[in-house]
Design a protein around this motif. Structure first.
Motif, PDB file in Angstrom:
ATOM      1  N   GLY A  21       0.795  -1.219   0.000  1.00  0.00           N
ATOM      2  CA  GLY A  21       0.000   0.000   0.000  1.00  0.00           C
ATOM      3  C   GLY A  21       0.828   1.271   0.000  1.00  0.00           C
ATOM      4  O   GLY A  21       0.312   2.356  -0.308  1.00  0.00           O
ATOM      5  N   GLU A  22       2.135   1.146   0.310  1.00  0.00           N
ATOM      6  CA  GLU A  22       3.020   2.306   0.214  1.00  0.00           C
ATOM      7  C   GLU A  22       3.271   2.688  -1.239  1.00  0.00           C
ATOM      8  O   GLU A  22       3.644   3.826  -1.541  1.00  0.00           O
ATOM      9  CB  GLU A  22       4.360   2.000   0.902  1.00  0.00           C
ATOM     10  CG  GLU A  22       4.268   1.791   2.401  1.00  0.00           C
ATOM     11  CD  GLU A  22       3.820   3.043   3.131  1.00  0.00           C
ATOM     12  OE1 GLU A  22       4.333   4.128   2.794  1.00  0.00           O
ATOM     13  OE2 GLU A  22       2.941   2.940   4.013  1.00  0.00           O
ATOM     14  N   VAL A  23       3.076   1.728  -2.146  1.00  0.00           N
ATOM     15  CA  VAL A  23       3.314   1.956  -3.570  1.00  0.00           C
ATOM     16  C   VAL A  23       2.011   2.060  -4.347  1.00  0.00           C
ATOM     17  O   VAL A  23       1.854   2.910  -5.222  1.00  0.00           O
ATOM     18  CB  VAL A  23       4.189   0.817  -4.159  1.00  0.00           C
ATOM     19  CG1 VAL A  23       4.350   0.975  -5.669  1.00  0.00           C
ATOM     20  CG2 VAL A  23       5.541   0.780  -3.478  1.00  0.00           C
ATOM     21  N   ARG A  59       6.173  -5.752  -8.652  1.00  0.00           N
ATOM     22  CA  ARG A  59       7.472  -5.398  -8.067  1.00  0.00           C
ATOM     23  C   ARG A  59       7.364  -5.206  -6.559  1.00  0.00           C
ATOM     24  O   ARG A  59       8.262  -5.595  -5.799  1.00  0.00           O
ATOM     25  CB  ARG A  59       8.020  -4.119  -8.708  1.00  0.00           C
ATOM     26  CG  ARG A  59       8.592  -4.307 -10.097  1.00  0.00           C
ATOM     27  CD  ARG A  59       9.204  -3.006 -10.610  1.00  0.00           C
ATOM     28  NE  ARG A  59      10.330  -2.550  -9.791  1.00  0.00           N
ATOM     29  CZ  ARG A  59      10.942  -1.380  -9.954  1.00  0.00           C
ATOM     30  NH1 ARG A  59      10.518  -0.543 -10.895  1.00  0.00           N
ATOM     31  NH2 ARG A  59      11.963  -1.046  -9.191  1.00  0.00           N
ATOM     32  N   ALA A  60       6.258  -4.611  -6.115  1.00  0.00           N
ATOM     33  CA  ALA A  60       6.084  -4.369  -4.684  1.00  0.00           C
ATOM     34  C   ALA A  60       5.955  -5.678  -3.909  1.00  0.00           C
ATOM     35  O   ALA A  60       6.465  -5.799  -2.791  1.00  0.00           O
ATOM     36  CB  ALA A  60       4.855  -3.492  -4.451  1.00  0.00           C
ATOM     37  N   LEU A 189      -0.025  11.350  -7.172  1.00  0.00           N
ATOM     38  CA  LEU A 189       0.782  12.430  -7.738  1.00  0.00           C
ATOM     39  C   LEU A 189       1.726  13.014  -6.696  1.00  0.00           C
ATOM     40  O   LEU A 189       2.865  13.365  -6.993  1.00  0.00           O
ATOM     41  CB  LEU A 189      -0.138  13.518  -8.302  1.00  0.00           C
ATOM     42  CG  LEU A 189      -1.009  13.101  -9.496  1.00  0.00           C
ATOM     43  CD1 LEU A 189      -1.950  14.236  -9.876  1.00  0.00           C
ATOM     44  CD2 LEU A 189      -0.146  12.699 -10.679  1.00  0.00           C
ATOM     45  N   GLY A 190       1.233  13.108  -5.460  1.00  0.00           N
ATOM     46  CA  GLY A 190       2.085  13.628  -4.398  1.00  0.00           C
ATOM     47  C   GLY A 190       3.244  12.695  -4.086  1.00  0.00           C
ATOM     48  O   GLY A 190       4.362  13.138  -3.803  1.00  0.00           O
ATOM     49  N   ARG A 191       2.987  11.386  -4.149  1.00  0.00           N
ATOM     50  CA  ARG A 191       4.038  10.429  -3.797  1.00  0.00           C
ATOM     51  C   ARG A 191       5.135  10.323  -4.843  1.00  0.00           C
ATOM     52  O   ARG A 191       6.288  10.029  -4.515  1.00  0.00           O
ATOM     53  CB  ARG A 191       3.425   9.033  -3.587  1.00  0.00           C
ATOM     54  CG  ARG A 191       2.555   8.924  -2.353  1.00  0.00           C
ATOM     55  CD  ARG A 191       2.173   7.478  -2.107  1.00  0.00           C
ATOM     56  NE  ARG A 191       1.203   7.350  -1.033  1.00  0.00           N
ATOM     57  CZ  ARG A 191       0.840   6.175  -0.513  1.00  0.00           C
ATOM     58  NH1 ARG A 191       1.354   5.056  -0.988  1.00  0.00           N
ATOM     59  NH2 ARG A 191      -0.051   6.124   0.462  1.00  0.00           N
ATOM     60  N   ILE A 198       8.453   2.956  -5.235  1.00  0.00           N
ATOM     61  CA  ILE A 198       8.955   1.597  -5.436  1.00  0.00           C
ATOM     62  C   ILE A 198      10.470   1.543  -5.269  1.00  0.00           C
ATOM     63  O   ILE A 198      11.035   0.516  -4.881  1.00  0.00           O
ATOM     64  CB  ILE A 198       8.541   1.052  -6.834  1.00  0.00           C
ATOM     65  CG1 ILE A 198       8.820  -0.462  -6.945  1.00  0.00           C
ATOM     66  CG2 ILE A 198       9.266   1.811  -7.937  1.00  0.00           C
ATOM     67  CD1 ILE A 198       7.993  -1.316  -6.044  1.00  0.00           C
ATOM     68  N   GLU A 199      11.136   2.669  -5.540  1.00  0.00           N
ATOM     69  CA  GLU A 199      12.601   2.696  -5.457  1.00  0.00           C
ATOM     70  C   GLU A 199      13.100   2.711  -4.014  1.00  0.00           C
ATOM     71  O   GLU A 199      14.247   2.359  -3.747  1.00  0.00           O
ATOM     72  CB  GLU A 199      13.168   3.905  -6.217  1.00  0.00           C
ATOM     73  CG  GLU A 199      12.724   4.007  -7.671  1.00  0.00           C
ATOM     74  CD  GLU A 199      13.073   2.778  -8.497  1.00  0.00           C
ATOM     75  OE1 GLU A 199      14.050   2.080  -8.136  1.00  0.00           O
ATOM     76  OE2 GLU A 199      12.381   2.517  -9.497  1.00  0.00           O
ATOM     77  N   THR A 200      12.256   3.122  -3.096  1.00  0.00           N
ATOM     78  CA  THR A 200      12.673   3.190  -1.684  1.00  0.00           C
ATOM     79  C   THR A 200      11.942   2.163  -0.823  1.00  0.00           C
ATOM     80  O   THR A 200      12.140   2.128   0.390  1.00  0.00           O
ATOM     81  CB  THR A 200      12.412   4.600  -1.117  1.00  0.00           C
ATOM     82  OG1 THR A 200      11.025   4.941  -1.292  1.00  0.00           O
ATOM     83  CG2 THR A 200      13.267   5.640  -1.832  1.00  0.00           C
TER      84      THR A 200
END
Length: 310
Positions: A21-23, A59-60, A189-191, A198-200
């Protein structure tokens, strides 16, 4: 099975769902269904419009479990060996050396699977079914865990090869993410301003945790009454559609329900677990005659018409 083991597996699954859910913003239900399918060792087909996060979702999942991830872009000229691997002659040693294809990974994304010809599709589907590949007469086992997320574009049907019913049947569930609602899209859009999430993204479990959770899921108790309920649901679809749910579909529903039980810290399946997973497991397996509604209607009718107990 100890309750502690079930609780541990459930906690792992929920932690991964939160991490994904972070991605992937929104789509909590689809993320849950995907993780439940993974717990039950099933594979997932995502059919959707472009740009809604299908690749990011795969990927997540891989990142969350510290799994090796490989992506295969399916194209009309893709060959089976491009997926499974090929034997290459080594001039120095005068021997053939096997170079494994991208299917030798824990999480494999088959992107736009319906753009490749049937023979190439079949190479991936065989790997899904057998968890092994055969090249030049030698059979090689795929890594454990092994999870396939295949996507197909629901818009551009030209120059595509429709997946036959027998191949669709090999996917435990079929999901769709859809467009985000306005608030979720604003959040997306904010993220993505700056570095993409996904990179972090960091792992929150290990591949060993996933294998342990899958083992726990397989041991979840399914009573005779629940098995009978699934049989009657499948029977309803066969009686009320041109093509109903296969026995493989019934098994997939039980395994998904076991995953749903684990997600809820239970070591036994309830009819409610079955009902929560019936739509994503059954719908893509049903064919109806033209002008007689759609497969989703048959599933809804089955859930309404078939009583939990005889």
């Amino acid at each position: 099975m100890s309750q502690h083991t079930t609780a541990t597996a459930g906690e792992t699954a929920r932690r991964v769902i939160d991490n994904i859910g972070e991605v992937i913003v929104g789509n909590e239900n689809s993320i849950e269904h995907l993780v439940v399918a993974l717990l039950g060792r099933g594979h997932v087909l995502l059919e959707d419009v472009p740009g809604v996060g299908k690749t990011m979702l795969a990927r997540a999942v891989a990142t969350s479990f510290e799994c090796e991830f490989k992506r295969v872009q399916f194209t009309p000229d893709l060959l089976p060996a491009d997926i499974t691997g090929v034997n290459v002659f080594d001039q120095a040693d005068q021997t053939f050396e096997f170079r494994p294809g991208p299917v030798f990974a824990n999480v494999v994304l088959g992107d736009e699977i319906n753009r490749a010809p049937p023979k190439t599709q079949a190479a991936l589907l065989e790997a899904m079914e057998e968890q092994q590949v055969t090249a030049d007469g030698t059979t090689r086992t795929l890594p454990e865990p092994f999870f396939v997320v295949a996507t197909q574009n629901s818009v551009e049907r030209d120059r595509t090869y429709e997946l036959p019913a027998a191949e669709l049947d090999r996917f435990a569930v079929k999901l769709s993410l859809g467009y985000p609602d306005p608030d979720d899209e604003t959040e997306i859009l904010g993220r993505v301003v700056g570095e993409h999430p996904i990179e972090t993204l960091e792992p929150v479990a290990t591949t060993e945790d996933l294998v342990a959770a899958q083992t726990t899921t397989a041991e979840v108790t399914v009573s005779e009454e629940v098995r009978d309920y699934v049989t009657r649901l499948a029977g309803y679809t066969r009686e009320n559609a041109q093509l109903g749910v296969s026995p493989r579909g019934s098994v997939a529903l039980l395994q998904a329900a076991q995953g749903r039980a684990v997600l809820n810290d239970r070591d036994y399946v309830l009819p409610d677990d079955i009902q929560q997973e019936t739509r994503p497991v059954f719908t893509h397996r049903i064919r109806v005659a033209r002008g007689e509604g759609d497969p989703g209607d048959v599933v809804v009718s089955a859930l309404e018409a078939v009583p939990v107990e005889r």
